[in-house]
Design a protein around this motif. Structure first.
Motif, PDB file in Angstrom:
ATOM      1  N   GLY A   1      74.588  42.872  80.001  1.00 33.74           N
ATOM      2  CA  GLY A   1      73.212  42.441  79.864  1.00 33.74           C
ATOM      3  C   GLY A   1      72.229  43.529  79.495  1.00 33.74           C
ATOM      4  O   GLY A   1      71.458  43.376  78.563  1.00 33.74           O
TER       5      GLY A   1
ATOM      6  N   TYR B   1      75.561  48.444  78.636  1.00 35.47           N
ATOM      7  CA  TYR B   1      76.184  48.698  77.343  1.00 35.47           C
ATOM      8  C   TYR B   1      76.599  50.163  77.217  1.00 35.47           C
ATOM      9  O   TYR B   1      77.690  50.473  76.741  1.00 35.47           O
ATOM     10  CB  TYR B   1      75.234  48.297  76.210  1.00 35.47           C
ATOM     11  CG  TYR B   1      75.835  48.476  74.844  1.00 35.47           C
ATOM     12  CD1 TYR B   1      76.913  47.702  74.424  1.00 35.47           C
ATOM     13  CD2 TYR B   1      75.335  49.425  73.963  1.00 35.47           C
ATOM     14  CE1 TYR B   1      77.477  47.872  73.173  1.00 35.47           C
ATOM     15  CE2 TYR B   1      75.893  49.595  72.707  1.00 35.47           C
ATOM     16  CZ  TYR B   1      76.957  48.814  72.321  1.00 35.47           C
ATOM     17  OH  TYR B   1      77.516  48.986  71.089  1.00 35.47           O
TER      18      TYR B   1
ATOM     19  N   ASP C   1      65.364  38.342  68.049  1.00 35.95           N
ATOM     20  CA  ASP C   1      66.598  37.711  68.521  1.00 35.95           C
ATOM     21  C   ASP C   1      67.801  38.388  67.884  1.00 35.95           C
ATOM     22  O   ASP C   1      67.701  39.052  66.860  1.00 35.95           O
ATOM     23  CB  ASP C   1      66.589  36.201  68.224  1.00 35.95           C
ATOM     24  CG  ASP C   1      66.600  35.919  66.738  1.00 35.95           C
ATOM     25  OD1 ASP C   1      67.693  35.741  66.179  1.00 35.95           O
ATOM     26  OD2 ASP C   1      65.507  35.888  66.126  1.00 35.95           O
ATOM     27  N   GLU C   2      68.923  38.221  68.550  1.00 34.63           N
ATOM     28  CA  GLU C   2      70.142  38.921  68.160  1.00 34.63           C
ATOM     29  C   GLU C   2      70.608  38.551  66.752  1.00 34.63           C
ATOM     30  O   GLU C   2      70.976  39.424  65.966  1.00 34.63           O
ATOM     31  CB  GLU C   2      71.240  38.619  69.178  1.00 34.63           C
ATOM     32  CG  GLU C   2      72.471  39.450  69.002  1.00 34.63           C
ATOM     33  CD  GLU C   2      73.442  39.274  70.157  1.00 34.63           C
ATOM     34  OE1 GLU C   2      74.547  39.815  70.038  1.00 34.63           O
ATOM     35  OE2 GLU C   2      73.109  38.616  71.151  1.00 34.63           O
TER      36      GLU C   2
ATOM     37  N   SER D   1      63.715  44.470  73.186  1.00 40.37           N
ATOM     38  CA  SER D   1      64.531  43.904  74.258  1.00 40.37           C
ATOM     39  C   SER D   1      65.860  44.650  74.344  1.00 40.37           C
ATOM     40  O   SER D   1      66.259  45.363  73.420  1.00 40.37           O
ATOM     41  CB  SER D   1      64.803  42.422  73.977  1.00 40.37           C
ATOM     42  OG  SER D   1      65.674  42.293  72.863  1.00 40.37           O
ATOM     43  N   ASP D   2      66.563  44.457  75.445  1.00 35.35           N
ATOM     44  CA  ASP D   2      67.875  45.069  75.618  1.00 35.35           C
ATOM     45  C   ASP D   2      68.825  44.644  74.499  1.00 35.35           C
ATOM     46  O   ASP D   2      69.588  45.463  73.981  1.00 35.35           O
ATOM     47  CB  ASP D   2      68.474  44.710  76.982  1.00 35.35           C
ATOM     48  CG  ASP D   2      67.863  45.512  78.125  1.00 35.35           C
ATOM     49  OD1 ASP D   2      67.146  46.500  77.874  1.00 35.35           O
ATOM     50  OD2 ASP D   2      68.121  45.152  79.286  1.00 35.35           O
ATOM     51  N   LYS D   3      68.788  43.376  74.106  1.00 27.89           N
ATOM     52  CA  LYS D   3      69.681  42.893  73.048  1.00 27.89           C
ATOM     53  C   LYS D   3      69.453  43.654  71.752  1.00 27.89           C
ATOM     54  O   LYS D   3      70.403  44.063  71.084  1.00 27.89           O
ATOM     55  CB  LYS D   3      69.446  41.394  72.778  1.00 27.89           C
ATOM     56  CG  LYS D   3      70.059  40.483  73.774  1.00 27.89           C
ATOM     57  CD  LYS D   3      69.819  39.052  73.360  1.00 27.89           C
ATOM     58  CE  LYS D   3      70.334  38.107  74.419  1.00 27.89           C
ATOM     59  NZ  LYS D   3      70.108  36.709  74.065  1.00 27.89           N
TER      60      LYS D   3
ATOM     61  N   LYS E   1      70.641  47.308  72.003  1.00 34.10           N
ATOM     62  CA  LYS E   1      72.106  47.401  71.929  1.00 34.10           C
ATOM     63  C   LYS E   1      72.581  47.266  70.483  1.00 34.10           C
ATOM     64  O   LYS E   1      73.468  47.997  70.051  1.00 34.10           O
ATOM     65  CB  LYS E   1      72.759  46.349  72.819  1.00 34.10           C
ATOM     66  CG  LYS E   1      72.569  46.638  74.304  1.00 34.10           C
ATOM     67  CD  LYS E   1      73.325  45.680  75.182  1.00 34.10           C
ATOM     68  CE  LYS E   1      72.759  44.289  75.116  1.00 34.10           C
ATOM     69  NZ  LYS E   1      73.385  43.348  76.061  1.00 34.10           N
TER      70      LYS E   1
END
Length: 86
Positions: free
Chosen positions: A2, A7, A73-74, A36-38, A41
């Protein structure tokens, strides 16, 4: 996986160790861009893939580009990275 920290731990378990400087760039970049974290990463993965090592300036530029284009968004982030590859 998460969080960014999760990661980074995952990368470490795979034998990839980032320097303290690289970790500093990652934390700075996330705070600076508000990503964001996403997204962070994805930027870490793209940086490692394209630079074969962690390049802080590439990473920050990538995060800035994602922010400039309002990518949150990813799926969109991955498409953005693919466009950079071509």
């Amino acid at each position: 996986m998460g969080t960014v920290q999760d990661y980074l731990f995952h990368l470490q378990t795979k034998g990839f160790k980032l320097s303290q400087e690289a970790l500093g760039f990652i934390m700075f970049g996330q705070k600076y861009t508000g990503a964001s974290d996403k997204i962070v990463k994805i930027a870490i993965e793209a940086t490692l893939k394209h630079q074969r090592d962690f390049d802080g300036s590439y990473f920050i530029a990538l995060l800035e580009g994602l922010k400039r284009d309002h990518i949150e968004d990813e799926k969109s982030a991955q498409a953005y990275v693919r466009r950079l590859e071509s």
